[in-house]
Design a protein around this motif. Structure first.
Motif, PDB file in Angstrom:
ATOM      1  N   UNK A 156       0.826  -1.199   0.000  1.00  0.00           N
ATOM      2  CA  UNK A 156       0.000   0.000   0.000  1.00  0.00           C
ATOM      3  C   UNK A 156       0.865   1.256   0.000  1.00  0.00           C
ATOM      4  N   UNK A 157       1.866   1.255   0.909  1.00  0.00           N
ATOM      5  CA  UNK A 157       2.740   2.427   1.005  1.00  0.00           C
ATOM      6  C   UNK A 157       3.477   2.631  -0.310  1.00  0.00           C
ATOM      7  N   UNK A 211      -8.759  -2.033  10.431  1.00  0.00           N
ATOM      8  CA  UNK A 211      -8.747  -0.576  10.509  1.00  0.00           C
ATOM      9  C   UNK A 211      -7.331  -0.073  10.698  1.00  0.00           C
ATOM     10  N   UNK A 212      -6.565  -0.762  11.583  1.00  0.00           N
ATOM     11  CA  UNK A 212      -5.180  -0.346  11.829  1.00  0.00           C
ATOM     12  C   UNK A 212      -4.352  -0.481  10.562  1.00  0.00           C
ATOM     13  N   UNK A 213      -4.551  -1.590   9.840  1.00  0.00           N
ATOM     14  CA  UNK A 213      -3.765  -1.797   8.617  1.00  0.00           C
ATOM     15  C   UNK A 213      -3.995  -0.649   7.647  1.00  0.00           C
ATOM     16  N   UNK A 214      -5.295  -0.313   7.421  1.00  0.00           N
ATOM     17  CA  UNK A 214      -5.611   0.770   6.491  1.00  0.00           C
ATOM     18  C   UNK A 214      -5.046   2.094   6.980  1.00  0.00           C
ATOM     19  N   UNK A 225       1.466   6.343   6.854  1.00  0.00           N
ATOM     20  CA  UNK A 225       2.883   6.301   6.474  1.00  0.00           C
ATOM     21  C   UNK A 225       3.042   6.692   5.022  1.00  0.00           C
ATOM     22  N   UNK A 226       2.124   6.199   4.172  1.00  0.00           N
ATOM     23  CA  UNK A 226       2.213   6.538   2.767  1.00  0.00           C
ATOM     24  C   UNK A 226       2.137   8.030   2.530  1.00  0.00           C
ATOM     25  N   UNK A 227       1.371   8.738   3.354  1.00  0.00           N
ATOM     26  CA  UNK A 227       1.218  10.170   3.136  1.00  0.00           C
ATOM     27  C   UNK A 227       2.300  11.005   3.793  1.00  0.00           C
ATOM     28  N   UNK A 228       2.817  10.554   4.971  1.00  0.00           N
ATOM     29  CA  UNK A 228       3.786  11.395   5.664  1.00  0.00           C
ATOM     30  C   UNK A 228       5.170  11.280   5.066  1.00  0.00           C
ATOM     31  N   UNK A 229       5.520  10.074   4.564  1.00  0.00           N
ATOM     32  CA  UNK A 229       6.863   9.933   4.012  1.00  0.00           C
ATOM     33  C   UNK A 229       6.867  10.395   2.562  1.00  0.00           C
TER      34      UNK A 229
END
Lengths: 216, 483
Positions: B252-253, B355-358, B364-368
């Motif tokens: 996902x990331x 929910x945690x996985x999503x 992480x995908x958005x902050x990095x």
């Protein structure tokens, strides 16, 4: 004499009663701050036990805890102000844990169980015993944590200002590659050291108890 | 107290079965041991990087670790439990004390000093195993407890000795392990920065990358997994779901940044994930016994590993996540045993896991930020204020360090740094940077500042200080104060 030894070994506040763990875990990263903390508790305990056992008949049952806290708080404030004036470095090192002696369960516990029930002499002896027991326990934990955690031992650092002797700041004790085990100097090391010491203490007590049973 | 006693696994009552299980486990580990011997002993010897001692050193390392745990356990049982002679022999025969030592040696880097290994073995046996009541009663995986201690106490010594690199790799590979590379690269990284320095993904699969003794080879771990599943020693659910969760989140990331399938593969093949999932997380004593408990265990292990890898300063998260989840085995088993009759009882925990996985994937995908999108500007660097007097500029800047921001005042006169004063920092190891006169060194060698080495033990903070100075210099040049 029996009361004093009872307080040191049989009812050791740290290893047997497991009371007053907050300062035990928080200030024992240096040998000096541990024994000073123990000594402060000893002084507060001595005076509060003395005063409470004198006026125990005057205090109504329903308000005894606020009154005890007030008396204990008075002595803690005195000790704190004295330390702040004469040994500011130590006062800083002990930090919030010094005023927190007010709610230290050893002091209140002894006031409730001993000072409010027994005679003045008995209460003073009990306070001395428990205080020495607490000081010894704290010093032992502080000694182990400092010597293995940072390789040094702080005998007299903050106190040297009052005693007017040369600074014996750090004595480097061991010089082996396996030391220092710096985890012991961190808060988690406090839990580890305390847990192991309580375990050893209990193991010895159990063994002695079993020996007595067998001999009987 | 008796009725509250939680039975501990393994549940098989037949003693022959337990010893057979352990025998199979040993067989599954033998290829890994041989591989690490070839990788860390034979190859450097053939390439003439080490002598005969270096050739057999990996085997000596493993042997010492095993002997330490066995001897510690014998001494503990003899002295503290007071067993003698025949009793002692039966106790030791049924407590399998070789395994903590074996696993400990396999998860530690080759450059661990022998004394650290021995201390780790003693701590693993006494604190991790015997104090809980010996084999079958321990809550935490003993080998991981020992490893955690060694890494926290002697992490600095190990990294000065060369970290995870063996004597051959130290000359051929310039950077550290793939995952610590991720931690140092700001943002997500690219194929060239992450995979290229070690060859291709095939090398990751075979295990010719730097890493701890036993954990590099995914191939032999998977072979061991197949063997252990056929012989019914481990529960296949935990490793499969664990690795699949990590794969899913990192996919996902990666896909958020348009990275291909190589990115999640890189994440599951590097570090100790395969070894940890197959041999550590499935330890019969410290893992759930109910099927639904095992599924949840695997899911949460995957989530925690991703959190530890991305959101903490530490490069690897397998060890810590297994130790963390070991604490919740009791709760997961409770949920699992309720859900055996009524699946709805466990729906809340599954919902939480999904929910945690999503959430974590998106966060992480958005902050990095992907490296080449940043336009050469360091996102961790910030100029608080600058005071220009002719050619003398006084900067107040911050740079994200190991823990929190490092704030400093830097004075630049005519393109040259005059002073650097660190105003604020939260790193408890920062004293090491000051002790090493690192800041003076940066000022002295500012012409060739990119080449100044970082300080081991405080790598991230010293890198941050260096980057801060470089960024400030770049800003000075860009703004054109020197002209």
């Amino acid at each position: 004499m029996k009361t004093i030894i009872n307080g040191i070994i049989k009812e050791n506040p740290t290893f047997v009663l497991l009371l007053g763990l907050c300062p035990t875990l928080a200030v024992t990263n240096k040998f000096e701050s541990s024994y000073i903390m123990g000594f402060c508790v000893l002084v507060v305990l001595l005076f509060s036990n003395f005063v409470i056992s004198i006026i125990k008949k005057l205090i109504p049952e329903s308000v005894r805890i606020p009154v005890y806290i007030l008396i204990i708080g008075t002595f803690v404030t005195i000790v704190e102000l004295l330390l702040k004036e004469y040994v500011p470095t130590l006062h800083k090192a002990l930090g919030i844990y010094l005023p927190l002696i007010v709610v230290n369960c050893i002091v209140l516990g002894r006031a409730l169980t001993v000072a409010s029930k027994k005679s003045v002499g008995q209460s003073i002896l009990d306070a001395i015993g428990i205080g020495i027991g607490f000081t010894l326990a704290l010093s032992l934990i502080g000694f182990i944590r400092e010597i293995f955690g940072t390789n040094t031992i702080t005998l007299i650092d903050g106190l040297s200002e009052v005693l007017e002797i040369g600074k014996l700041k750090y004595i480097n004790v061991i010089n082996l590659p396996i030391f220092p085990i710096n985890i012991l100097a961190s808060p988690s090391g406090a839990f580890l050291t305390l847990g192991l010491l309580v375990g050893i203490f209990n193991a010895i007590r159990n063994r002695k108890g079993r020996g007595k049973l067998e001999s009987n | 107290m008796k009725e509250f006693h939680l039975h501990t696994g393994p549940y098989i009552k037949d003693k022959n079965r337990t010893s057979k299980m352990m025998f199979h486990l040993l067989i599954a580990l033998i290829p890994i041991i041989i591989f690490s011997f070839i990788k860390n002993g034979v190859i450097p010897f053939v390439k003439d990087k080490t002598d005969f001692i270096g050739l057999i050193y990996p085997l000596i390392f493993i042997l010492i670790s095993c002997l330490t745990t066995i001897l510690t356990e014998i001494l503990y049982v003899r002295i503290c439990l007071g067993k003698k002679g025949h009793n002692l022999k039966t106790y030791i025969m049924h407590s399998y004390s070789i395994f903590p030592g074996l696993f400990l040696a396999l998860v530690l880097p080759i450059n661990t000093p022998i004394y650290a290994l021995i201390i780790g073995g003693i701590i693993a046996t006494i604190i991790g195993k015997m104090l809980y009541g010996g084999f079958g009663n321990n809550i935490f995986n003993p080998a991981l407890i020992g490893c955690l201690f060694v890494m926290t106490i002697y992490g600095g010594v190990i990294s000065t000795n060369g970290g995870y690199l063996n004597s051959y790799e130290i000359d051929t590979i310039s950077s550290a392990t793939p995952l610590s590379n991720v931690a140092l690269v700001d943002g997500i990284g690219t194929y060239n920065t992450l995979v290229r320095p070690y060859g291709s993904l095939w090398d990751f699969f075979l295990g010719t990358i730097p890493g701890a003794l036993g954990e590099t080879s995914a191939l032999f771990c998977i072979l061991g997994f197949i063997y252990l599943t056929i012989t019914k020693v481990i529960k296949w659910k935990i490793p499969v779901i664990y690795v699949a969760t990590v794969f899913a989140i990192t996919y996902m990331i990666g896909s958020m940044h348009g990275l291909g399938i190589w990115y999640p593969l890189f994440q599951i093949l590097s570090g100790g994930l395969m070894f940890g999932a197959i041999f550590m997380a499935t330890d019969p004593v410290t893992s759930p016994t109910t099927p639904i408990g095992q599924v949840l265990y695997g899911l949460f292990l995957g989530i925690l590993t991703v959190i530890f890898r991305y959101l903490t300063p530490y490069p690897e998260g397998v060890l810590t996540s297994i130790l963390t989840m070991n604490m919740f085995v009791f709760i997961l088993d409770r949920i699992g045993s309720k859900a055996r009759f009524n699946f709805n009882k466990s729906i809340l925990s599954f919902f939480l896991a999904w929910a945690l996985i999503l959430l974590i994937g998106c966060y992480i995908g958005n902050t990095f930020v992907k490296e080449d999108e940043t336009d050469n500007k360091d996102p961790n660097f910030e100029i608080v204020s600058k005071n220009v007097v002719d050619k003398v500029v006084t900067y107040t800047v911050t740079q994200k360090g190991f823990s929190g921001k490092i704030k400093a005042r830097i004075v630049i006169d005519d393109g040259l740094i005059k002073t650097i004063d660190i105003l604020e920092q939260n790193d408890s190891y920062f004293q090491k940077i000051i002790d090493a006169n690192y800041i003076d060194k940066l000022i002295r060698e500012q012409e060739t500042i990119e080449k100044v080495d970082t300080i081991s033990g405080v790598t991230i903070s010293s890198t941050a200080v260096k980057k801060m100075v470089i960024n400030t210099l770049a800003d000075y040049k860009e703004s054109g104060y020197a002209e």
